[in-house]
Scaffold this motif. Structure first.
Motif, mmCIF file in Angstrom:
data_model
loop_
_atom_site.group_PDB
_atom_site.id
_atom_site.type_symbol
_atom_site.label_atom_id
_atom_site.label_comp_id
_atom_site.label_asym_id
_atom_site.label_seq_id
_atom_site.Cartn_x
_atom_site.Cartn_y
_atom_site.Cartn_z
ATOM 1 N N TYR A 246 0.818 -1.213 0.000
ATOM 2 C CA TYR A 246 0.000 0.000 0.000
ATOM 3 C C TYR A 246 0.852 1.263 0.000
ATOM 4 O O TYR A 246 0.479 2.274 -0.589
ATOM 5 N N SER A 247 1.999 1.216 0.653
ATOM 6 C CA SER A 247 2.806 2.435 0.758
ATOM 7 C C SER A 247 3.474 2.791 -0.564
ATOM 8 O O SER A 247 3.824 3.952 -0.785
ATOM 9 N N GLY A 250 1.303 4.411 -4.705
ATOM 10 C CA GLY A 250 1.318 5.747 -5.298
ATOM 11 C C GLY A 250 2.476 5.958 -6.254
ATOM 12 O O GLY A 250 2.366 6.736 -7.213
ATOM 13 N N CYS A 251 3.607 5.278 -6.008
ATOM 14 C CA CYS A 251 4.749 5.408 -6.916
ATOM 15 C C CYS A 251 4.400 4.880 -8.304
ATOM 16 O O CYS A 251 4.872 5.425 -9.319
ATOM 17 N N THR A 331 4.668 6.172 5.367
ATOM 18 C CA THR A 331 3.940 7.419 5.096
ATOM 19 C C THR A 331 4.796 8.388 4.285
ATOM 20 O O THR A 331 4.268 9.167 3.488
ATOM 21 N N ARG A 334 4.543 7.430 0.588
ATOM 22 C CA ARG A 334 3.288 7.918 -0.007
ATOM 23 C C ARG A 334 3.350 9.422 -0.264
ATOM 24 O O ARG A 334 2.930 9.907 -1.318
ATOM 25 N N THR A 338 3.210 11.356 -3.895
ATOM 26 C CA THR A 338 2.141 12.308 -4.166
ATOM 27 C C THR A 338 2.702 13.657 -4.592
ATOM 28 O O THR A 338 2.153 14.315 -5.497
ATOM 29 N N HIS A 379 -6.882 10.401 -8.175
ATOM 30 C CA HIS A 379 -6.721 9.155 -7.423
ATOM 31 C C HIS A 379 -6.262 9.471 -6.001
ATOM 32 O O HIS A 379 -5.513 10.422 -5.769
ATOM 33 N N THR A 381 -4.086 8.195 -4.115
ATOM 34 C CA THR A 381 -2.632 8.233 -3.903
ATOM 35 C C THR A 381 -1.999 9.514 -4.431
ATOM 36 O O THR A 381 -0.841 9.805 -4.136
ATOM 37 N N GLN A 382 -2.775 10.288 -5.218
ATOM 38 C CA GLN A 382 -2.267 11.536 -5.772
ATOM 39 C C GLN A 382 -2.846 12.757 -5.050
ATOM 40 O O GLN A 382 -2.614 13.893 -5.465
ATOM 41 N N ASN A 387 -2.390 12.579 1.795
ATOM 42 C CA ASN A 387 -1.129 11.880 2.050
ATOM 43 C C ASN A 387 -0.131 12.731 2.831
ATOM 44 O O ASN A 387 0.650 12.205 3.627
#
Length: 407
Positions: A246-247, A250-251, A331, A334, A338, A379, A381-382, A387
């Motif tokens: 999950y972390s 976003g990448c 964190t 993420r 972002t 999204h 993650t963005q 974040n």
């Protein structure tokens, strides 16, 4: 499926170790650009694109070698998605799901992995990880899963789909978030994806009503936190399968969007070098304002790339050492991803501002880049506020507040 195509795909099962999948992604760019209009019109990639993803094996970057996968590195994933994004944003968006969900599946019990990959190592896996939407009830041998999930990108070309759902699984009566994987043919796909961008990403709503999921086709959220204690870790023991999924998501979502932004800057440069102002007849490239905007746009995408790669390099080094990540690590990953997304989106907006009236036409490829990045930037993650606040809480000594990133 054509028997020859099936043979090509099955042959890959013993060939991906050492294959340069980044080069294969780069070679797909002209093909994807040729198919981009059709992909957008259909609102999902055409059959030729689906088969190309399978035959080239790019979705199998992190599939275990036991099934012929490449077990490649983290930066390779960003490279592949950037290249596919330069060809078609919608296809890159889907591939981000396919690549990441293959990595997720390596945490499922071996029985589930065998069921999915042993006969079809090329399987494309989509999914949606929004918590609290699905509801599951424990039953004899498994679960009954119901719900309606939005944004299931790539669902129409997928072979399997991952859903989340809350369920009481023990005597504590506490609900836990589980992840379930089902064959696509058991899923009711609704025709809801009518959007301003990423139109070809097939991010439809999906519905299940009391669908039976065998127990071995479900894992807990804790199994996906990268601790090396998931059911799949018994057979997949490499460092790659201890990564906190999950972390880093976003990448990879960010890399797909970054590829689109890079394409927008390249399209602009190609046009600006030969463009003449309608009003003055002067070469646009001589205008200082254009020079400044294009320099800032190019710098923004280069900086975004470096930020994403720095996260992936740090994470890969950490897990290759045999260490585990902290909440602050997760964190931070993420938040940096972002921030890179903010830079990529700014590059596209600069190109839009500098592009003149020609950018408004659908025939201009920059127009599609603008609409695709506009949607991609929505999204979760963005989302910088979401974040950044999570990372900020941890820096200030508070709980992060996100179960998927917590210990």
């Amino acid at each position: 499926m054509d028997p020859l195509v099936r043979k090509q795909i099955m042959n890959l099962s013993s060939q991906l170790d050492g294959v340069d999948l980044v080069a294969k992604a780069t070679a797909m760019i002209p093909f994807l650009r040729e198919k981009a209009d059709e992909t957008n019109s259909l609102r999902h990639p055409p059959e030729e694109v689906r088969l190309r993803l399978k035959t080239d094996g790019v979705a199998r970057l992190w599939q275990p070698k036991r099934y012929g996968g490449a077990e490649g590195g983290l930066i390779e994933g960003a490279d592949i998605l950037r290249e596919i994004g330069r060809g078609c944003g919608s296809t890159a968006w889907i591939l981000a799901q396919n690549i990441m969900h293959n990595l997720m599946l390596a945490n499922w019990p071996q029985q589930a992995q065998d069921e999915i990959w042993a006969g079809s190592p090329d399987a494309l896996v989509s999914g949606i990880l929004i918590p609290g939407i699905g509801k599951a009830v424990k039953c004899d041998g498994g679960y009954m899963l119901s719900g309606r999930w939005p944004f299931v990108s790539g669902c129409e070309i997928a072979d399997w789909i991952i859903f989340t759902g809350e369920c009481v699984i023990d005597d504590t009566a506490e609900k836990k978030e589980l992840h379930f994987v089902l064959p696509k043919d058991q899923v009711n796909i609704l025709d809801t994806w009518y959007t301003i961008g990423l139109r070809g990403s097939s991010s439809q709503d999906c519905v299940l009503s009391d669908a039976f999921v065998p127990e071995h086709m479900a894992v807990t959220l804790d199994d996906l936190k990268g601790k090396g204690s998931s059911p799949g870790s018994k057979v997949n023991t490499g460092w790659l399968y201890k990564v906190p999924l999950y972390s880093l998501f976003g990448c990879y979502i960010g890399s797909a969007a970054l590829g689109v932004a890079e394409a927008a800057v390249d399209y602009f440069l190609e046009n600006a070098r030969k463009r003449v102002s309608t009003a003055s007849g002067s070469s646009v490239s001589n205008f200082t304002t254009q020079q400044v905007k294009v320099a800032e746009a190019k710098t923004a995408v280069l900086a975004a790339r470096q930020l994403i790669y720095s996260v992936l390099a740090d994470a890969e080094a950490l897990f290759k050492r045999g260490d585990i990540s902290t909440v602050e690590d997760r964190t931070r990953y993420r938040a940096i991803a972002t921030y890179a997304g903010k830079l990529a989106a700014s590059a596209v907006n600069l190109v839009l501002d500098a592009g003149g009236g020609g950018v408004i036409y659908e025939r201009n490829p920059i127009a599609r880049c603008v609409s695709d990045v506009t949607v991609a930037h929505r999204h979760i993650t963005q989302n910088w506020d979401v974040n950044a606040s999570t990372y900020g809480r941890v820096l200030l000594g508070l709980p992060c507040g996100v179960d998927a990133l917590a210990d």
